[in-house]
Design a protein around this motif. Sequence first.
Motif, PDB file in Angstrom:
ATOM      1  N   LEU A  13       0.869  -1.180   0.000  1.00  0.00           N
ATOM      2  CA  LEU A  13       0.000   0.000   0.000  1.00  0.00           C
ATOM      3  C   LEU A  13       0.904   1.227   0.000  1.00  0.00           C
ATOM      4  O   LEU A  13       2.068   1.142   0.368  1.00  0.00           O
ATOM      5  CB  LEU A  13      -0.863   0.026   1.266  1.00  0.00           C
ATOM      6  CG  LEU A  13      -1.954  -1.050   1.387  1.00  0.00           C
ATOM      7  CD1 LEU A  13      -2.513  -1.056   2.793  1.00  0.00           C
ATOM      8  CD2 LEU A  13      -3.049  -0.813   0.366  1.00  0.00           C
ATOM      9  N   SER A  14       0.338   2.356  -0.389  1.00  0.00           N
ATOM     10  CA  SER A  14       1.156   3.568  -0.347  1.00  0.00           C
ATOM     11  C   SER A  14       1.282   4.046   1.095  1.00  0.00           C
ATOM     12  O   SER A  14       0.444   3.738   1.950  1.00  0.00           O
ATOM     13  CB  SER A  14       0.524   4.664  -1.196  1.00  0.00           C
ATOM     14  OG  SER A  14      -0.567   5.224  -0.505  1.00  0.00           O
ATOM     15  N   ARG A  15       2.332   4.814   1.346  1.00  0.00           N
ATOM     16  CA  ARG A  15       2.521   5.312   2.713  1.00  0.00           C
ATOM     17  C   ARG A  15       1.419   6.290   3.094  1.00  0.00           C
ATOM     18  O   ARG A  15       1.043   6.395   4.253  1.00  0.00           O
ATOM     19  CB  ARG A  15       3.895   5.957   2.861  1.00  0.00           C
ATOM     20  CG  ARG A  15       4.973   4.894   2.984  1.00  0.00           C
ATOM     21  CD  ARG A  15       6.324   5.455   3.267  1.00  0.00           C
ATOM     22  NE  ARG A  15       6.428   6.049   4.596  1.00  0.00           N
ATOM     23  CZ  ARG A  15       7.581   6.409   5.131  1.00  0.00           C
ATOM     24  NH1 ARG A  15       8.702   6.232   4.465  1.00  0.00           N
ATOM     25  NH2 ARG A  15       7.612   6.949   6.329  1.00  0.00           N
ATOM     26  N   VAL A  16       0.901   6.985   2.088  1.00  0.00           N
ATOM     27  CA  VAL A  16      -0.202   7.925   2.364  1.00  0.00           C
ATOM     28  C   VAL A  16      -1.405   7.161   2.922  1.00  0.00           C
ATOM     29  O   VAL A  16      -2.043   7.565   3.886  1.00  0.00           O
ATOM     30  CB  VAL A  16      -0.618   8.671   1.068  1.00  0.00           C
ATOM     31  CG1 VAL A  16      -1.807   9.578   1.319  1.00  0.00           C
ATOM     32  CG2 VAL A  16       0.555   9.451   0.513  1.00  0.00           C
ATOM     33  N   THR A  17      -1.691   6.005   2.318  1.00  0.00           N
ATOM     34  CA  THR A  17      -2.812   5.172   2.779  1.00  0.00           C
ATOM     35  C   THR A  17      -2.586   4.713   4.210  1.00  0.00           C
ATOM     36  O   THR A  17      -3.474   4.811   5.049  1.00  0.00           O
ATOM     37  CB  THR A  17      -2.936   3.943   1.853  1.00  0.00           C
ATOM     38  OG1 THR A  17      -3.183   4.414   0.536  1.00  0.00           O
ATOM     39  CG2 THR A  17      -4.062   3.026   2.286  1.00  0.00           C
ATOM     40  N   VAL A  18      -1.368   4.227   4.474  1.00  0.00           N
ATOM     41  CA  VAL A  18      -1.064   3.734   5.815  1.00  0.00           C
ATOM     42  C   VAL A  18      -1.175   4.880   6.821  1.00  0.00           C
ATOM     43  O   VAL A  18      -1.763   4.741   7.891  1.00  0.00           O
ATOM     44  CB  VAL A  18       0.348   3.107   5.853  1.00  0.00           C
ATOM     45  CG1 VAL A  18       0.739   2.738   7.279  1.00  0.00           C
ATOM     46  CG2 VAL A  18       0.388   1.873   4.956  1.00  0.00           C
ATOM     47  N   ARG A  19      -0.649   6.043   6.441  1.00  0.00           N
ATOM     48  CA  ARG A  19      -0.672   7.191   7.357  1.00  0.00           C
ATOM     49  C   ARG A  19      -2.109   7.603   7.678  1.00  0.00           C
ATOM     50  O   ARG A  19      -2.454   7.910   8.807  1.00  0.00           O
ATOM     51  CB  ARG A  19       0.081   8.365   6.722  1.00  0.00           C
ATOM     52  CG  ARG A  19       0.370   9.474   7.718  1.00  0.00           C
ATOM     53  CD  ARG A  19       1.352  10.483   7.152  1.00  0.00           C
ATOM     54  NE  ARG A  19       2.540   9.844   6.621  1.00  0.00           N
ATOM     55  CZ  ARG A  19       3.192  10.249   5.520  1.00  0.00           C
ATOM     56  NH1 ARG A  19       2.743  11.287   4.838  1.00  0.00           N
ATOM     57  NH2 ARG A  19       4.279   9.631   5.118  1.00  0.00           N
ATOM     58  N   LYS A  20      -2.949   7.563   6.645  1.00  0.00           N
ATOM     59  CA  LYS A  20      -4.342   7.966   6.842  1.00  0.00           C
ATOM     60  C   LYS A  20      -5.078   6.996   7.764  1.00  0.00           C
ATOM     61  O   LYS A  20      -5.844   7.399   8.642  1.00  0.00           O
ATOM     62  CB  LYS A  20      -5.050   7.973   5.477  1.00  0.00           C
ATOM     63  CG  LYS A  20      -5.685   9.325   5.170  1.00  0.00           C
ATOM     64  CD  LYS A  20      -6.200   9.362   3.777  1.00  0.00           C
ATOM     65  CE  LYS A  20      -7.508  10.126   3.756  1.00  0.00           C
ATOM     66  NZ  LYS A  20      -8.068  10.247   2.415  1.00  0.00           N
ATOM     67  N   ALA A  21      -4.824   5.712   7.573  1.00  0.00           N
ATOM     68  CA  ALA A  21      -5.473   4.696   8.409  1.00  0.00           C
ATOM     69  C   ALA A  21      -5.024   4.855   9.857  1.00  0.00           C
ATOM     70  O   ALA A  21      -5.843   4.857  10.785  1.00  0.00           O
ATOM     71  CB  ALA A  21      -5.119   3.297   7.903  1.00  0.00           C
TER      72      ALA A  21
END
Length: 241
Positions: free
Chosen positions: A49-57
């Motif tokens: 997954l992108s880091r943006v996705t992980v950060r948002k979660a």
Amino acid sequence: QRLQHDPAARLPLAYMRLRRAIRNVIENGEVQVGHALPSERDLARALTLSRVTVRKAIGGLVEDGLLTQRHGAGTFVSERIVKPLSRMTSFTEDLRARGLNPRSEFFERAIGEVTPEESMAMNLSPGTQVVRLHRLRYAGDEPLAIERSAVPLSLLPDPNLVEDSLYEALDKLGNRPLRALQRLRAVVLGPAQTRLLRLSAGSAGLSIERRSFLDDGRIVEFTCSWYRGDIYDFVAELQSD
Ligand code: GLP
């Protein structure tokens, strides 16, 4: 590893799926209170997954109070119980969401008439019958709060319907409250309270009074709680006018 196979994964956006999956892992006790999550980079790589996705979660779970970020050290499953003030969850739900095991010791579970204080707080005429609960509430073996509740008998016809959770019982009857007014106040806990909560004399607590209502305005509960001050954080999102 476990996150890759989570069945909760039917939400439309990747970050929502990941947020749900991490929540499930915590609820199931697979990652324990106080333990660290893998780094953002490692999670992104492992799950492609992108880091943006992980950060948002992760950001969402920090907001929910389930995770805590310590600068430079990483992300941890919150040790304190962080409770968003705007959500009307029950004690049982708050604990289960953290993989903890809610339990109650009952001192009272009986029918009685409203006390003058309850009758004023609930706007019920003197003589109205209520179910009265007095409980010590635990997470596993650890006492966290003392609660006294009064619920009109018309909405909860038998005290023994409350096996452990009041809201679960009300839910089954279709009488779960939808709205509540809540007042929080810092207090010095009394000797009987500190003894029950296994705290040293003079410890601080939070007194919480909740009056909850049905959609049609009928009052469902008047509950006075004393939560341990050393374990709970109450958080709220604020907006300027
Ligand atoms: C919280 C609220 C109480 C409410 C209780 C219900 O502690 N402050 O007002 O009665 O939750 O919890 P449960 O359903 O676990 O009994």
